[in-house]
Design a protein around this motif. Structure first.
Motif, PDB file in Angstrom:
ATOM      1  N   VAL A   1       1.081  -1.275   0.131  1.00 29.41           N
ATOM      2  CA  VAL A   1      -0.076   0.119   0.071  1.00 29.41           C
ATOM      3  C   VAL A   1       0.727   1.237  -0.171  1.00 29.41           C
ATOM      4  O   VAL A   1       0.533   2.132  -0.709  1.00 29.41           O
ATOM      5  N   SER A   2       1.995   1.211   0.682  1.00 26.43           N
ATOM      6  CA  SER A   2       2.883   2.347   0.963  1.00 26.43           C
ATOM      7  C   SER A   2       3.673   2.729  -0.666  1.00 26.43           C
ATOM      8  O   SER A   2       3.852   3.747  -0.907  1.00 26.43           O
ATOM      9  N   VAL A   3       4.111   1.593  -1.151  1.00 26.59           N
ATOM     10  CA  VAL A   3       4.497   1.754  -2.470  1.00 26.59           C
ATOM     11  C   VAL A   3       3.591   2.390  -3.507  1.00 26.59           C
ATOM     12  O   VAL A   3       3.972   3.308  -4.205  1.00 26.59           O
ATOM     13  N   ALA A   4       2.196   1.890  -3.498  1.00 32.49           N
ATOM     14  CA  ALA A   4       1.274   2.397  -4.436  1.00 32.49           C
ATOM     15  C   ALA A   4       1.077   3.877  -3.989  1.00 32.49           C
ATOM     16  O   ALA A   4       0.903   4.696  -4.877  1.00 32.49           O
ATOM     17  N   GLY A   5       1.148   3.998  -2.548  1.00 32.47           N
ATOM     18  CA  GLY A   5       0.976   5.498  -2.164  1.00 32.47           C
ATOM     19  C   GLY A   5       2.198   6.399  -2.870  1.00 32.47           C
ATOM     20  O   GLY A   5       1.814   7.502  -3.207  1.00 32.47           O
ATOM     21  N   GLY A   6       3.365   5.845  -2.734  1.00 29.60           N
ATOM     22  CA  GLY A   6       4.621   6.630  -3.274  1.00 29.60           C
ATOM     23  C   GLY A   6       4.427   7.039  -4.605  1.00 29.60           C
ATOM     24  O   GLY A   6       4.568   7.977  -5.048  1.00 29.60           O
TER      25      GLY A   6
ATOM     26  N   VAL B   1       6.398  17.115 -19.611  1.00 28.05           N
ATOM     27  CA  VAL B   1       6.763  16.880 -18.530  1.00 28.05           C
ATOM     28  C   VAL B   1       6.560  15.452 -18.159  1.00 28.05           C
ATOM     29  O   VAL B   1       7.249  14.854 -17.059  1.00 28.05           O
ATOM     30  N   MET B   2       5.667  14.771 -18.635  1.00 29.17           N
ATOM     31  CA  MET B   2       5.493  13.097 -18.536  1.00 29.17           C
ATOM     32  C   MET B   2       6.801  12.453 -18.634  1.00 29.17           C
ATOM     33  O   MET B   2       6.752  11.183 -18.358  1.00 29.17           O
ATOM     34  N   TYR B   3       7.921  13.196 -19.235  1.00 32.55           N
ATOM     35  CA  TYR B   3       8.984  12.143 -19.481  1.00 32.55           C
ATOM     36  C   TYR B   3       9.585  11.823 -18.060  1.00 32.55           C
ATOM     37  O   TYR B   3      10.783  11.244 -18.096  1.00 32.55           O
ATOM     38  N   TYR B   4       9.404  12.672 -17.192  1.00 34.61           N
ATOM     39  CA  TYR B   4       9.923  12.235 -15.881  1.00 34.61           C
ATOM     40  C   TYR B   4       9.281  11.070 -15.218  1.00 34.61           C
ATOM     41  O   TYR B   4       9.740  10.651 -14.183  1.00 34.61           O
ATOM     42  N   PHE B   5       8.078  10.648 -15.592  1.00 35.61           N
ATOM     43  CA  PHE B   5       7.251   9.610 -15.381  1.00 35.61           C
ATOM     44  C   PHE B   5       7.915   8.465 -14.943  1.00 35.61           C
ATOM     45  O   PHE B   5       7.603   8.061 -13.613  1.00 35.61           O
ATOM     46  N   PRO B   6       8.861   7.866 -15.820  1.00 34.75           N
ATOM     47  CA  PRO B   6       9.252   6.233 -15.500  1.00 34.75           C
ATOM     48  C   PRO B   6      10.173   6.632 -14.184  1.00 34.75           C
ATOM     49  O   PRO B   6      10.241   5.815 -13.523  1.00 34.75           O
ATOM     50  N   LEU B   7      10.982   7.626 -14.494  1.00 39.65           N
ATOM     51  CA  LEU B   7      11.854   7.779 -13.259  1.00 39.65           C
ATOM     52  C   LEU B   7      11.190   8.041 -11.974  1.00 39.65           C
ATOM     53  O   LEU B   7      11.615   7.515 -10.826  1.00 39.65           O
ATOM     54  N   LEU B   8      10.031   8.919 -11.955  1.00 34.17           N
ATOM     55  CA  LEU B   8       9.338   8.976 -10.919  1.00 34.17           C
ATOM     56  C   LEU B   8       8.702   7.512 -10.279  1.00 34.17           C
ATOM     57  O   LEU B   8       8.221   7.277  -8.881  1.00 34.17           O
ATOM     58  N   VAL B   9       8.198   7.096 -11.263  1.00 26.59           N
ATOM     59  CA  VAL B   9       7.359   5.783 -10.754  1.00 26.59           C
ATOM     60  C   VAL B   9       8.683   4.660 -10.112  1.00 26.59           C
ATOM     61  O   VAL B   9       8.429   4.035  -8.880  1.00 26.59           O
ATOM     62  N   ILE B  10       9.816   4.429 -10.610  1.00 27.22           N
ATOM     63  CA  ILE B  10      10.777   3.746 -10.027  1.00 27.22           C
ATOM     64  C   ILE B  10      11.145   4.274  -8.661  1.00 27.22           C
ATOM     65  O   ILE B  10      11.415   3.840  -7.610  1.00 27.22           O
ATOM     66  N   ALA B  11      11.239   5.845  -8.714  1.00 29.74           N
ATOM     67  CA  ALA B  11      11.831   6.248  -7.240  1.00 29.74           C
ATOM     68  C   ALA B  11      10.838   6.089  -6.407  1.00 29.74           C
ATOM     69  O   ALA B  11      10.902   5.773  -5.201  1.00 29.74           O
ATOM     70  N   GLY B  12       9.205   6.449  -6.847  1.00 33.40           N
ATOM     71  CA  GLY B  12       8.150   5.936  -5.878  1.00 33.40           C
ATOM     72  C   GLY B  12       8.076   4.524  -5.180  1.00 33.40           C
ATOM     73  O   GLY B  12       7.686   4.417  -4.167  1.00 33.40           O
ATOM     74  N   VAL B  13       8.696   3.601  -6.050  1.00 35.26           N
ATOM     75  CA  VAL B  13       8.489   2.159  -5.640  1.00 35.26           C
ATOM     76  C   VAL B  13       9.694   2.210  -4.491  1.00 35.26           C
ATOM     77  O   VAL B  13       9.558   1.497  -3.422  1.00 35.26           O
ATOM     78  N   ILE B  14      10.722   2.871  -4.827  1.00 32.24           N
ATOM     79  CA  ILE B  14      11.802   2.688  -3.897  1.00 32.24           C
ATOM     80  C   ILE B  14      11.634   3.302  -2.432  1.00 32.24           C
ATOM     81  O   ILE B  14      11.766   2.724  -1.417  1.00 32.24           O
ATOM     82  N   THR B  15      11.088   4.647  -2.549  1.00 29.61           N
ATOM     83  CA  THR B  15      10.940   5.167  -1.082  1.00 29.61           C
ATOM     84  C   THR B  15       9.717   4.515  -0.860  1.00 29.61           C
ATOM     85  O   THR B  15       9.588   4.476   0.587  1.00 29.61           O
ATOM     86  N   GLY B  16       8.679   4.163  -1.451  1.00 27.19           N
ATOM     87  CA  GLY B  16       7.642   3.550  -0.878  1.00 27.19           C
ATOM     88  C   GLY B  16       8.044   2.511  -0.189  1.00 27.19           C
ATOM     89  O   GLY B  16       7.320   1.989   0.954  1.00 27.19           O
ATOM     90  N   LEU B  17       8.823   1.461  -0.673  1.00 29.35           N
ATOM     91  CA  LEU B  17       9.370   0.348   0.240  1.00 29.35           C
ATOM     92  C   LEU B  17       9.822   0.540   1.483  1.00 29.35           C
ATOM     93  O   LEU B  17       9.546   0.106   2.463  1.00 29.35           O
ATOM     94  N   LEU B  18      10.626   1.618   1.417  1.00 26.79           N
ATOM     95  CA  LEU B  18      11.524   2.023   2.561  1.00 26.79           C
ATOM     96  C   LEU B  18      10.303   2.588   3.564  1.00 26.79           C
ATOM     97  O   LEU B  18      10.338   2.115   4.837  1.00 26.79           O
TER      98      LEU B  18
END
Lengths: 167, 125
Positions: free
Chosen positions: A104-109, A129-146
């Motif tokens: 749930v946290s990963v999805a939230g991130g 601006v969407m070109y940030y999207f892939p990076l932000l998804v990966i970043a969101g997964v990592i921070t979301g996991l932590l």
């Protein structure tokens, strides 16, 4: 009831302190605007302990207060977009799926980043601006996991404490 | 600590896969995107895509070829110039948004106008 109000106050204060820490220490991951999202620990706990209404209250209050104290009008708008979307996604997953708290946290991130980028697209009127999207998804997964691991540990301990107190 | 369930692993892997795939997809489709705009004596001479390898002969008002711009592998550089100092040839390869090559004697300006990157005034966090 009184205990709940006090608890919500504590959680809001904690969320503000996390916002303050994040404004002091930039957890820079190579993408502008990216943050660890410590506050999400509080929002997650609030969602799990109380429910979506209380989580929404804490989320909105902390965005406004933190925005006035450490940010500006734009940072309030971006935080609000991210915060609301991530809360919606986390609530739906918490309510209707059997995923664990860190999923749930990963999805939230991820959805927090997505909310911000969607607002950015709309404000800038530039869909590139969407070109940030892939990076932000990966970043969101990592921070979301932590954040999810942290929340999970805290929740297991706090859950019992809180239940004992309300009994 | 809650038990890690299979569905959690699948869920998170899926999200990560979406991120990685869109990253790879973006990298592949946006290779050297953008265009160079050439102006001669403040008149727009033409726009050329950086994605196509090509040679552009730039003529002055009298119709003589003064400079030759080469676009190769998403980068543009001045290959030839008839002026005495050849400074524009030494200005290197350009491909970032806003980069320019200027040839003063022939009044030739080559600049990258890139549609794929927005120009930010500021970044809020």
């Amino acid at each position: 009831m009184r205990k709940k109000v006090a608890m919500l106050g504590v959680l809001l204060a904690l969320a503000l302190i996390f916002s303050y820490i994040e404004s002091l220490v930039p957890f820079y991951f190579g993408v502008p605007g990216m943050k660890l999202g410590l506050t999400n620990v509080v929002i997650l706990l609030c969602l799990y302990l109380f429910g979506w209404k209380e989580a929404l209250l804490i989320s909105v209050m902390r965005v406004l207060l933190a925005g006035f104290m450490f940010g500006n009008a734009f940072s309030i708008a971006y935080s609000m977009a991210g915060g609301l979307l991530s809360l919606l996604v986390m609530y739906l997953l918490h309510r209707f799926s059997k995923l664990a708290i860190f999923s749930v946290s990963v999805a939230g991130g991820v959805s927090h980043n997505l909310g911000q980028i969607l607002l950015a697209c709309w404000l800038v009127q530039n869909y590139n601006v969407m070109y940030y999207f892939p990076l932000l998804v990966i970043a969101g997964v990592i921070t979301g996991l932590l954040i999810g691991l942290l929340s999970s540990e805290v929740y297991v301990r706090i859950r019992n404490l809180y239940k004992e107190e309300t009994r | 600590m809650e038990q890690v369930k299979k569905r959690d692993v699948i869920f998170i892997s899926c999200l990560l896969a979406v991120g990685l795939l869109s990253l790879i997809g973006w990298k592949l489709t946006h290779k050297g995107s953008g265009q160079v705009e050439i102006t001669v004596a403040d008149q727009v001479y033409g726009q050329y895509s950086l994605e196509q390898d090509q040679e552009v002969s730039i003529k002055n008002m009298d119709g003589d070829v003064t400079n030759v711009l080469v676009i190769r592998k998403g980068k543009a550089f001045m290959d030839e110039a008839d002026c005495p100092d050849h400074l524009c040839e030494k200005q290197g390869k350009i491909f970032h948004n806003g980069e320019t090559i200027v040839c003063l004697p022939n009044k030739v300006v080559v600049s990258v106008v890139n549609g794929s990157q927005s120009q930010y005034d500021s970044v809020t966090q």
